[in-house]
Design an enzyme around this catalytic site. Sequence first.
Site, PDB file in Angstrom:
ATOM      1  N   HIS A   1      -7.413  -5.536  -1.544  1.00 29.25           N
ATOM      2  CA  HIS A   1      -6.216  -4.837  -1.073  1.00 29.25           C
ATOM      3  C   HIS A   1      -5.324  -5.756  -0.230  1.00 29.25           C
ATOM      4  O   HIS A   1      -4.104  -5.676  -0.287  1.00 29.25           O
ATOM      5  CB  HIS A   1      -6.619  -3.598  -0.268  1.00 29.25           C
TER       6      HIS A   1
ATOM      7  N   SER B   1       0.834  -1.200   0.000  1.00 30.65           N
ATOM      8  CA  SER B   1       0.000   0.000   0.000  1.00 30.65           C
ATOM      9  C   SER B   1       0.876   1.259   0.000  1.00 30.65           C
ATOM     10  O   SER B   1       1.622   1.480  -0.951  1.00 30.65           O
ATOM     11  CB  SER B   1      -0.957  -0.034   1.193  1.00 30.65           C
TER      12      SER B   1
ATOM     13  N   ASP C   1      -8.954  -4.814  -6.127  1.00 33.41           N
ATOM     14  CA  ASP C   1      -8.619  -3.906  -5.029  1.00 33.41           C
ATOM     15  C   ASP C   1      -9.672  -2.796  -4.922  1.00 33.41           C
ATOM     16  O   ASP C   1      -9.880  -2.038  -5.860  1.00 33.41           O
ATOM     17  CB  ASP C   1      -7.241  -3.290  -5.273  1.00 33.41           C
TER      18      ASP C   1
END
Length: 804
Positions: A779, A672, A745
Amino acid sequence: MIPPAQATWQTPPEPIAAMLDAKRLPSIGFSPDAEWIIELEPSTLPPIVELAVPKVALAGLQLNPQTWGPAKPSYYQAIAIRRRSETIARPITLPKQPRIRNLNWSRCNRYLAFTHTYFPSEQTSEQAEADKTGISLWVIDLEKEEARALSGPVLNGVVGSPFRWLPDNRLLCKIRTDVGAPPAKPIDPVGPIVEESLGRVAPARTYTNLLETPHDEQLLEHYLTSQLTTISLNGEQRAVAKPDLFQSFSPSPDGKWVKAILTRRPFSYTVPLSRFPKDTFVFSLSDDRDPYIVSQLPLAEEIPIDFDSVRAGKRASGWRADKPATLYWVEALDGGDARAEVEYRDRILTLEAPFTGEPQLLWQSKLRYNSIVWGNGDIAIAYEAMYNTRQVQMWRLWPDKGPNKEQSSPVLLKTRNFQDAYSSPGEPITTAGSYGWQVLLRSEQGDIYFNGRGASPDGVYPFLDRFNLETKEKKRLWQSPEDSFSRVSRVLTPDASEFIVRRSTKTEPGNYALYTASPAGEEHNKIALTDFSDPLPWYKDVHKEIVRYTRSDGLELSGTLYLPPGYDPEKQGPLPTLLWVYPEEHKSRETASQVTTSENSFGRPSRASVMFLLTQGYGLLLGASMPIIGEANAEPNDTYIEQLIDSAEAAVNYLVERGVSDPERIAIGGHSYGAFTTANLLAHTDLFAAGIARSGAYNRSLTPFGFQGEQRNYWEATDTYNRMSPFTYADKINHPLLLIHGAADNNSGTYPMQSDRLYEAMKGLGGTVRYVSLPYEEHGYRSREAIGHVLWEMVQWLNTYVRK
């Protein structure tokens, strides 16, 4: 060498593959009175086929249209119970292939309710007549040690909890109504999709899974529709409200009233469900009187992007935990705009049942209201905070006296920088009150208690404090020994003479023990409540150490250094090493240099953890601090690149000077925002031989209304946005970069497009890059196939470009 692209799922090398399938430690829960202990077995990593089930994405939600629940929830797969005085837990017989969620204790401590989710292929004969799948309500009778279903698969779990206990041991539930099949998608569009904004300012961060068509609006109404119904312990059902678009509901502590929130039109295509129009009202469970309307909020598309800005109007409401039925709600006094110059930001008002009088002002906050912990009529602890200044303040309120009466003005108990872990007083300890809700635990003298993490310059040692509300003096009752990471999980008596502690060390997993004060009051007797062993004993001899080093501007940094078992730098020489990073923004150099990680905590890898790389002979520096500081009026991100480079250089220099790492064999990686950092460091330095970037964002013009800790929009800080974007410097990424991204995601700002575009740029510019897109993954990666493959990719990448 890494096999060609488009390969099938790969399995990581041993012992990683076996470790992925090892049984994990159970999760532990206690009944409200701590007399019962439950052991919950986590589910194994799901196969990719479970992630591939059809889903519907609406208004920021992802739901499973077959179950009327979340699209990809996590479950427990077994429950065992025992009394606190017993040593062996007994398994509870559950339905085939249990998928357990939403566990909730009854107020009498005898029953534990939970939901079980049925899928189409798992219909048993007793459900066959229902001819549908979904979420069913179950209850465990702990005295009888048996579980039984109270309903078929009829609960609506699309948003929030699908049930709540009432004091009389009935359960209030959201039930799916017979609304028929979902609306069919029209074959031919009825017209174009048109949106307009006629001069109004309506900034919005980068949201995912929003409504896109009129058909989506119809689907949202279909799946949100439910009916509030009570279900007794013998399965009897009684509807208590008409079907509607229920978002959430909450019975009053005495169980006589229900506060409910309904979604209303017009729906939005630019913001998620939480910002749609909503009505909040309270109705009686005992008669047909007209409901009390708490608020009717319009669509909130125009909230400023500042973190401290909120929705205008009565944005939040709840019940006082210490009263039978007293509402409270929070209302912005600045219109919700954090940039407005006002004396007070928010106010809290209260109103007792039957809600016919005038609301009473409880408190006005000068910062943004954060939370409140109720005690009784003489005490509540309220928090206010502002992100811009990182300030948080803790206040004592007198709930039954109001803010303006004699000797009852709010008293400031603590003010500090909320990133200052060293000054944190901890969290106030609560206990079940008269109505079963959590209220402040108080001694006979009226003192309260705080449970703190205990970060300090000398290490992290959790503590239990008693706090005198009149003198503001605190007394330390207990603190974790230096050889462990031990923390209080429950205080059982008003004088804090009995409490439950969870203790772990580097080599011992978290186990619970009952601590009882000795007659002298200083020593504690301990009775073990659990005895779990290490699920991955290979890691017992791993070297773990909190290391400290200094960057060029004199700021002290830190990280957790892991080295493989038996490694001797003098005999074996430097190791190939991976730094795994995630920067944070700070407004103070003091908070930026603090160490908040315990060297004594127990840690074992799971899912796609980079700690698995220790088995392949790599050294790891995890959580290498890379603070981005902007003191006073300076914005942290305006010097992001410079501070990032300084922090990375300090970490590399430390590892090389210590002799554990070879400067030619160090990699950088992150997930991330850590992936964003990885790409930036490869673009602006030659410190690293290769990089691994998982599920990141690389072009900040694609998140124009703020990202991470940045509150300015792209047009207010164009140079900063562009300079922080590694996509802008893709031609400077001269070392191999592995990009990994979940194809589904749905995290704000990290669309798969971010990795798509960086890959295309590097490919077009002749860079060395590999892009792995994981079907159905979001994610965070969940399936056994994808997690195994991610670990295989990382091992192969590092072996090829770093180990050399």
